[in-house]
Enzyme design. Structure first.
Site, mmCIF file in Angstrom:
data_model
loop_
_atom_site.group_PDB
_atom_site.id
_atom_site.type_symbol
_atom_site.label_atom_id
_atom_site.label_comp_id
_atom_site.label_asym_id
_atom_site.label_seq_id
_atom_site.Cartn_x
_atom_site.Cartn_y
_atom_site.Cartn_z
ATOM 1 N N HIS A 13 0.810 -1.213 0.000
ATOM 2 C CA HIS A 13 0.000 0.000 0.000
ATOM 3 C C HIS A 13 0.848 1.271 0.000
ATOM 4 C CE1 HIS A 13 0.855 0.731 4.308
ATOM 5 N NE2 HIS A 13 0.851 -0.589 4.383
ATOM 6 N N ASP A 14 0.380 2.265 -0.737
ATOM 7 C CA ASP A 14 0.944 3.620 -0.747
ATOM 8 C C ASP A 14 2.334 3.684 -1.362
ATOM 9 O OD1 ASP A 14 -1.227 5.085 0.810
ATOM 10 O OD2 ASP A 14 -0.692 3.508 2.227
ATOM 11 N N GLY A 51 5.198 -1.036 2.650
ATOM 12 C CA GLY A 51 4.335 0.119 2.458
ATOM 13 C C GLY A 51 5.103 1.426 2.362
#
Length: 260
Positions: free
Chosen positions: A118-119, A136
């Protein structure tokens, strides 16, 4: 597209000339650009925005929710740029409240069994080799190459045109134009071959080498090295990119190579 053995949610926005192979699943809130090919058994989940002329190979899972216990179901995206290839069994998770999106740039090659958490932000023309794990919030610069089975700690920043050797454990930021290897991960030179392939002149490559010689081979600390670089080296986009990267590093940059 008309593939009866694939599931395409009626609200998904799929361009007319997208090819979707049997047993692929395209969920709601998905957009897929023209010319893209979706292989069999690919799963594309909510929040995916896939560009034009991409190729996504069998078994890939795009835009699954983050593997982050802080995630509370917020709306977020996974954005895949045009002309990017995603090979077999790659997993790319969508963003959280931090950035709201995970982004893969244009013309990237994400090889088999890699995981992008994520991200993360992966720049244009980057190559992520087989089995790489990005934690992440990792940022990977344009034209960067991360070798197979490397593991990149969350919040790491890998600079433009950097090259990281296979199997590396990446715990510190990797400045632009460099090669990183050994354990612990260390500076082992600049990515001169990659730079030549990208059209950098011999003079420009020498300038970058001179900058890193001051930073890594003169026994200065980073603050001293930056002062000398800015005082003695002509201001150029490359010089400023390097110095800005080092100043903005939150985890600190990798160390110089001290031998075996």
């Amino acid at each position: 597209m008309n593939q009866p053995l694939a599931y395409v949610h009626p609200q998904a926005k799929v361009a007319r000339n997208v090819v979707i192979e049997p047993f692929a699943t395209i969920n709601n809130d998905v957009e897929i650009g023209s010319g893209t090919w979706i292989g069999s058994n690919v799963t594309i989940m909510e929040g995916a925005r896939i560009g034009k002329n991409c190729r996504i190979f069998p078994g890939a899972v795009i835009s699954a929710i983050p593997q982050d216990l802080k995630f509370e179901g917020e709306d977020s995206l996974t954005i895949i740029g045009d002309n990017t290839t995603i090979r077999e069994c790659v997993t790319i998770n969508r963003g959280t409240n931090d950035r709201g999106k995970t982004v893969i740039g244009e013309n990237c090659l994400i090889m088999a069994a890699s995981h992008i958490a994520h991200d993360c932000i992966v720049g244009d023309n980057a190559i992520i080799v087989n089995g790489v794990l990005l934690g992440g919030h990792v940022v990977v610069g344009k034209y960067a190459i991360i070798g197979g089975l490397a593991a990149v700690h969350q919040f790491i920043h890998v600079g433009d045109h950097a090259m990281i050797s296979g199997g590396s454990l990446v715990r510190k930021d990797v400045p632009p134009f460099t090669k990183a290897g050994k354990e612990p991960l260390s500076y082992v030179g600049i990515n001169s071959i990659g730079l030549r392939r990208r059209g950098f002149s011999s003079e420009k490559i020498k300038e970058i080498q001179d900058i890193y010689r001051i930073l890594y081979q003169k026994n200065y600390n980073n603050t001293q090295a930056l002062e000398i670089i800015e005082a003695e080296m002509e201001a150029t986009p490359e010089r400023d990119e390097i110095t800005l990267f080092i100043r903005n590093s939150k985890r600190g940059i990798m160390k110089g190579y001290l031998g075996s």
